[in-house]
Design an enzyme around this catalytic site. Structure first.
Site, PDB file in Angstrom:
ATOM      1  N   CYS A 248     -17.326  11.703  22.236  1.00 45.75           N
ATOM      2  CA  CYS A 248     -17.996  12.985  21.978  1.00 45.75           C
ATOM      3  C   CYS A 248     -17.347  14.132  22.716  1.00 45.75           C
ATOM      4  CB  CYS A 248     -19.466  12.877  22.362  1.00 45.75           C
ATOM      5  SG  CYS A 248     -19.690  12.212  24.013  1.00 45.75           S
TER       6      CYS A 248
ATOM      7  N   LYS B 284     -32.989   2.033  18.600  1.00 48.28           N
ATOM      8  CA  LYS B 284     -32.268   1.743  17.361  1.00 48.28           C
ATOM      9  C   LYS B 284     -30.778   1.952  17.611  1.00 48.28           C
ATOM     10  CE  LYS B 284     -30.753   3.802  13.819  1.00 48.28           C
ATOM     11  NZ  LYS B 284     -29.551   2.978  13.550  1.00 48.28           N
TER      12      LYS B 284
ATOM     13  N   GLU C 208     -15.761  18.639  14.215  1.00 50.08           N
ATOM     14  CA  GLU C 208     -15.531  17.396  14.946  1.00 50.08           C
ATOM     15  C   GLU C 208     -14.997  16.343  13.971  1.00 50.08           C
ATOM     16  OE1 GLU C 208     -18.951  15.106  16.375  1.00 50.08           O
ATOM     17  OE2 GLU C 208     -17.936  14.991  18.306  1.00 50.08           O
TER      18      GLU C 208
ATOM     19  N   GLY D 143     -25.723  11.267  19.275  1.00 49.75           N
ATOM     20  CA  GLY D 143     -25.070  11.146  17.975  1.00 49.75           C
ATOM     21  C   GLY D 143     -24.564  12.501  17.522  1.00 49.75           C
ATOM     22  N   SER D 144     -24.472  12.673  16.229  1.00 53.29           N
ATOM     23  CA  SER D 144     -23.862  13.894  15.706  1.00 53.29           C
ATOM     24  C   SER D 144     -24.842  15.061  15.744  1.00 53.29           C
ATOM     25  CB  SER D 144     -23.400  13.656  14.274  1.00 53.29           C
ATOM     26  OG  SER D 144     -24.514  13.378  13.456  1.00 53.29           O
ATOM     27  N   THR D 145     -24.305  16.248  15.701  1.00 54.75           N
ATOM     28  CA  THR D 145     -25.133  17.452  15.751  1.00 54.75           C
ATOM     29  C   THR D 145     -26.037  17.531  14.520  1.00 54.75           C
ATOM     30  OG1 THR D 145     -23.577  18.600  17.165  1.00 54.75           O
ATOM     31  CG2 THR D 145     -25.008  19.993  15.827  1.00 54.75           C
TER      32      THR D 145
ATOM     33  N   GLY E 102     -28.890  15.254  15.014  1.00 58.31           N
ATOM     34  CA  GLY E 102     -29.734  15.842  16.053  1.00 58.31           C
ATOM     35  C   GLY E 102     -30.664  16.897  15.473  1.00 58.31           C
TER      36      GLY E 102
ATOM     37  N   GLU F 221     -27.885  14.395  23.005  1.00 57.45           N
ATOM     38  CA  GLU F 221     -26.471  14.378  23.418  1.00 57.45           C
ATOM     39  C   GLU F 221     -25.653  14.366  22.139  1.00 57.45           C
ATOM     40  OE1 GLU F 221     -25.227  14.527  26.366  1.00 57.45           O
ATOM     41  OE2 GLU F 221     -26.896  14.026  27.679  1.00 57.45           O
TER      42      GLU F 221
HETATM   43  P1  NAP Z   1     -24.766   9.772  13.796  1.00 52.67           P
HETATM   44  O1  NAP Z   1     -24.381   9.557  12.421  1.00 52.67           O
HETATM   45  O2  NAP Z   1     -25.487  11.009  14.170  1.00 52.67           O
HETATM   46  O3  NAP Z   1     -25.597   8.499  14.232  1.00 52.67           O
HETATM   47  C1  NAP Z   1     -26.142   8.337  15.520  1.00 52.67           C
HETATM   48  C2  NAP Z   1     -27.376   7.472  15.434  1.00 52.67           C
HETATM   49  O4  NAP Z   1     -28.384   8.166  14.692  1.00 52.67           O
HETATM   50  C3  NAP Z   1     -27.144   6.169  14.680  1.00 52.67           C
HETATM   51  O5  NAP Z   1     -27.918   5.161  15.287  1.00 52.67           O
HETATM   52  C4  NAP Z   1     -27.643   6.509  13.302  1.00 52.67           C
HETATM   53  O6  NAP Z   1     -27.999   5.385  12.550  1.00 52.67           O
HETATM   54  C5  NAP Z   1     -28.840   7.368  13.628  1.00 52.67           C
HETATM   55  N1  NAP Z   1     -29.291   8.234  12.531  1.00 52.67           N
HETATM   56  C6  NAP Z   1     -28.602   8.680  11.457  1.00 52.67           C
HETATM   57  N2  NAP Z   1     -29.382   9.458  10.680  1.00 52.67           N
HETATM   58  C7  NAP Z   1     -30.604   9.501  11.269  1.00 52.67           C
HETATM   59  C8  NAP Z   1     -31.831  10.139  10.954  1.00 52.67           C
HETATM   60  N3  NAP Z   1     -31.977  10.900   9.876  1.00 52.67           N
HETATM   61  N4  NAP Z   1     -32.874   9.983  11.793  1.00 52.67           N
HETATM   62  C9  NAP Z   1     -32.754   9.236  12.908  1.00 52.67           C
HETATM   63  N5  NAP Z   1     -31.614   8.600  13.262  1.00 52.67           N
HETATM   64  C10 NAP Z   1     -30.545   8.732  12.455  1.00 52.67           C
HETATM   65  O7  NAP Z   1     -23.507   9.709  14.760  1.00 52.67           O
HETATM   66  P2  NAP Z   1     -22.408   8.550  14.796  1.00 52.67           P
HETATM   67  O8  NAP Z   1     -21.472   8.779  13.682  1.00 52.67           O
HETATM   68  O9  NAP Z   1     -23.032   7.218  14.972  1.00 52.67           O
HETATM   69  O10 NAP Z   1     -21.731   8.894  16.189  1.00 52.67           O
HETATM   70  C11 NAP Z   1     -20.796   9.870  16.317  1.00 52.67           C
HETATM   71  C12 NAP Z   1     -21.411  11.156  16.837  1.00 52.67           C
HETATM   72  O11 NAP Z   1     -22.071  10.948  18.073  1.00 52.67           O
HETATM   73  C13 NAP Z   1     -20.387  12.193  17.128  1.00 52.67           C
HETATM   74  O12 NAP Z   1     -20.819  13.449  16.645  1.00 52.67           O
HETATM   75  C14 NAP Z   1     -20.300  12.226  18.630  1.00 52.67           C
HETATM   76  O13 NAP Z   1     -19.831  13.418  19.153  1.00 52.67           O
HETATM   77  C15 NAP Z   1     -21.677  11.926  19.028  1.00 52.67           C
HETATM   78  N6  NAP Z   1     -21.736  11.370  20.370  1.00 52.67           N
HETATM   79  C16 NAP Z   1     -22.225  12.136  21.375  1.00 52.67           C
HETATM   80  C17 NAP Z   1     -22.262  11.649  22.664  1.00 52.67           C
HETATM   81  C18 NAP Z   1     -22.805  12.479  23.783  1.00 52.67           C
HETATM   82  O14 NAP Z   1     -23.112  11.929  24.826  1.00 52.67           O
HETATM   83  N7  NAP Z   1     -22.917  13.778  23.640  1.00 52.67           N
HETATM   84  C19 NAP Z   1     -21.819  10.360  22.928  1.00 52.67           C
HETATM   85  C20 NAP Z   1     -21.321   9.598  21.882  1.00 52.67           C
HETATM   86  C21 NAP Z   1     -21.294  10.123  20.597  1.00 52.67           C
HETATM   87  P3  NAP Z   1     -26.954   4.668  11.533  1.00 52.67           P
HETATM   88  O15 NAP Z   1     -25.586   5.002  11.977  1.00 52.67           O
HETATM   89  O16 NAP Z   1     -27.266   3.245  11.697  1.00 52.67           O
HETATM   90  O17 NAP Z   1     -27.267   5.169  10.167  1.00 52.67           O
END
Ligand code: NAP
Ligand code: MG
Length: 499
Positions: A301, A192, A402, A245-247, A250, A267
């Site tokens: 990130c 996804k 963050e 994605g975000s903590t 996660g 991650e």
């Molecule tokens: P996010 O809001 O956590 O979203 C990440 C993914 O998870 C998206 O595909 C999102 O879908 C999905 N998602 C959201 N809620 C969910 C749920 N309840 N169950 C399952 N999946 C769900 O993060 P983002 O705003 O897209 O990305 C930014 C974050 O990613 C930052 O915190 C960044 O630090 C982190 N990040 C970490 C790394 C690493 O390697 N450590 C790399 C890149 C980014 P939708 O957005 O379509 O709703």
């Protein structure tokens, strides 16, 4: 006015207001419900495409396809040679089409085309690296102490169906990173992508089929996290969730995965410390520290967003970094001169600009930026200038949370012990940087930082062969490197009595 790129014909179907389908079991299909959602260009606010809004029934279909492809399909039992050949063909397709993939991601999430083009070696290199690892899987023979003639060895077996959930900040890289390792291990995948940037995932899914990947091995379901992502996380047919994605998300995934005890690797986010000592080479450290925080408009990130500068050079450093920062070109990512594009969405724009207010209210000073850009061509996009907060304390929200925008919090420090204490006083532990010409200082700082990566006199380099991941609340598991495959393998112990 610099020339903007025109849209290549290869990607026109994704970016001209059409309705591309999602990929399930080798076919491009709409959502069962027929629902769609809009994906926008953050530089203009314009519509790119209407994508299927997958929900639980679509996830069921995709998981069933991945299950079939794993349990009875050819993938898990295919010889490494054959898996490798398909993955190498895929790498060649990515290489041949990378310029257009770069434009597609720039249109979808805004990053400058020069940055996206710079991903070429990593994107293709990752695809080839994981293709190579298909032929490097191996177990061990183990000397046991059981009386009699017992032979023991281990087999490494694919964990099964992987639910891969990725963010929007570097879309085609995130796809190849997750899918490459999973399929190299023999797993099948339901991916996804983030709702903000799903287009390159659809094209890459198609390229995998073109390369000869059997139907159902990789499925791409477009949709929202709360619906499609959540359905994947609780699904009993999924053996493992690999999430970036975000903590907070996660944590939600760990809860959702608990019912079935499926494997999870995470991650997550960060608030990474970047430490500049008095003796640092400022010609390197000033632009290095600025771009550690601002590259990709801070949507990284491991961005070095807590910048600790030793007292002796603090004023000089802040002045030099301010003037460097003001020289950065913010604009539409399609413009070849752009160094920083827009942030990805209206939501992200509001989030970042809200932190400008939070920082001001907390008593931090702004040396550069601090206000949304709205003149001329900026008006319809989500443009934020690179922003430097000074007079920051580690307890302020702008130093703890963050922001995921082009915002750095600069703090002065007086000695080694205090900066290490401050640097580690964070629940995160993803990246870290140290700038010094003193080898001893660098070495002890590297050891003292509780983070998964430390960069010395540089920041942000990534390579397919080098592991990446977080300590503490930045997640668990490692991606990249040979150890990445461990995330997708089980270990089976085999006892054989010989006589
Ligand atoms: P996010 O809001 O956590 O979203 C990440 C993914 O998870 C998206 O595909 C999102 O879908 C999905 N998602 C959201 N809620 C969910 C749920 N309840 N169950 C399952 N999946 C769900 O993060 P983002 O705003 O897209 O990305 C930014 C974050 O990613 C930052 O915190 C960044 O630090 C982190 N990040 C970490 C790394 C690493 O390697 N450590 C790399 C890149 C980014 P939708 O957005 O379509 O709703
Ligand atoms: Mg978009």
């Amino acid at each position: 006015m610099p020339q903007e790129l025109t849209v290549p014909s290869t990607i026109a179907r994704f970016v001209t207001g059409a309705s591309p389908s999602m990929l399930i079991d080798g076919a491009f299909v709409p959502a069962v419900s027929g629902e769609t959602f809009d994906t926008l260009n953050p530089a203009t606010g314009g519509l790119l495409a209407r994508l299927p809004a997958a929900d639980a029934p679509d996830v069921d279909r995709a998981v069933a396809a991945a299950r079939r492809a794993f349990d009875s399909g050819p993938w898990a039992t295919m010889k490494p040679y054959d898996r490798q050949r398909i993955m190498m063909r895929f790498a060649d397709l990515v290489e041949a089409r990378h310029e257009d993939l770069a434009i597609l991601d720039t249109l979808d999430m805004g990053a400058p085309i020069q940055r996206m083009r710079g991903n070429l070696r990593r994107a293709v290199g990752m695809a080839r690296f994981y293709a190579g690892l298909t032929t490097a899987l191996r177990g061990e023979t183990i000397a046991n102490s059981i009386p009699g003639d017992f032979h023991t060895h281990t087999l490494r077996e694919p964990v099964g169906v992987v639910g891969a959930i990725i963010p929007w900040n570097n879309p085609h890289i995130a796809f190849i990173w997750k899918v490459g390792a999973a399929i190299a291990a023999g797993c099948t995948v339901v991916l996804k992508p983030a709702e903000e940037a799903s287009l390159s995932a659809l094209w890459l899914g198609e390229m995998l089929l073109e390369a000869g990947l059997p139907n159902g091995v990789v499925n791409v379901v477009t949709g929202f996290g709360e619906t499609a992502g959540a359905a994947l996380s609780v699904h009993p047919g999924v053996d493992k969730i690999a999430f970036t994605g975000s903590t907070a998300t996660g944590q939600a995934i760990v809860h959702a995965a608990a019912n079935t005890l499926k494997r999870v690797s995470l991650e997550l986010g960060g608030k990474s410390p970047n430490i500049v000592f008095n003796d640092a080479d400022l010609d390197l450290a000033v632009p290095g520290a600025a771009m550690a925080a601002f590259t990709n408009s801070g949507q990284v990130c491991s961005a070095g967003t807590r910048l600790f500068v030793e007292r002796g050079i603090y004023d000089e450093f802040v002045a030099a970094m301010t003037s460097y920062t003001r020289s950065l070109t913010v604009g539409n990512g399609l413009d070849g001169d752009t160094q920083l594009g827009p942030v990805v969405s209206q939501t992200q724009l509001e989030r970042v600009t809200n932190y400008f207010e939070i920082g001001r209210a907390e008593g931090a000073a702004i040396a550069s930026g601090g206000k949304r850009l709205t003149d001329g061509d900026y008006a319809s996009g989500y443009f934020v200038p690179p922003t430097i907060f000074t007079d920051v304390h580690n307890e302020m929200r702008i130093a703890k949370e963050e922001i995921f925008g082009p915002v750095v919090s600069v703090m002065a420090f007086d000695d080694y012990e205090s900066v290490i204490r401050l640097a580690n006083a964070s629940p995160f532990g993803l990246g870290g940087g140290v700038w010094t010409n003193d080898l001893n200082q660098a070495t002890r700082t590297v050891s003292a930082l509780r983070t998964g990566t430390v960069w010395v006199n540089c920041y942000g380099q990534m390579d397919p062969a080098v592991p990446f991941g977080g300590y503490r609340m930045s997640g668990y598991g490692r991606e990249g490197g040979v150890e990445h495959l461990d995330e997708f393998l089980e270990t089976k112990a085999v006892w054989t009595q010989t006589h």
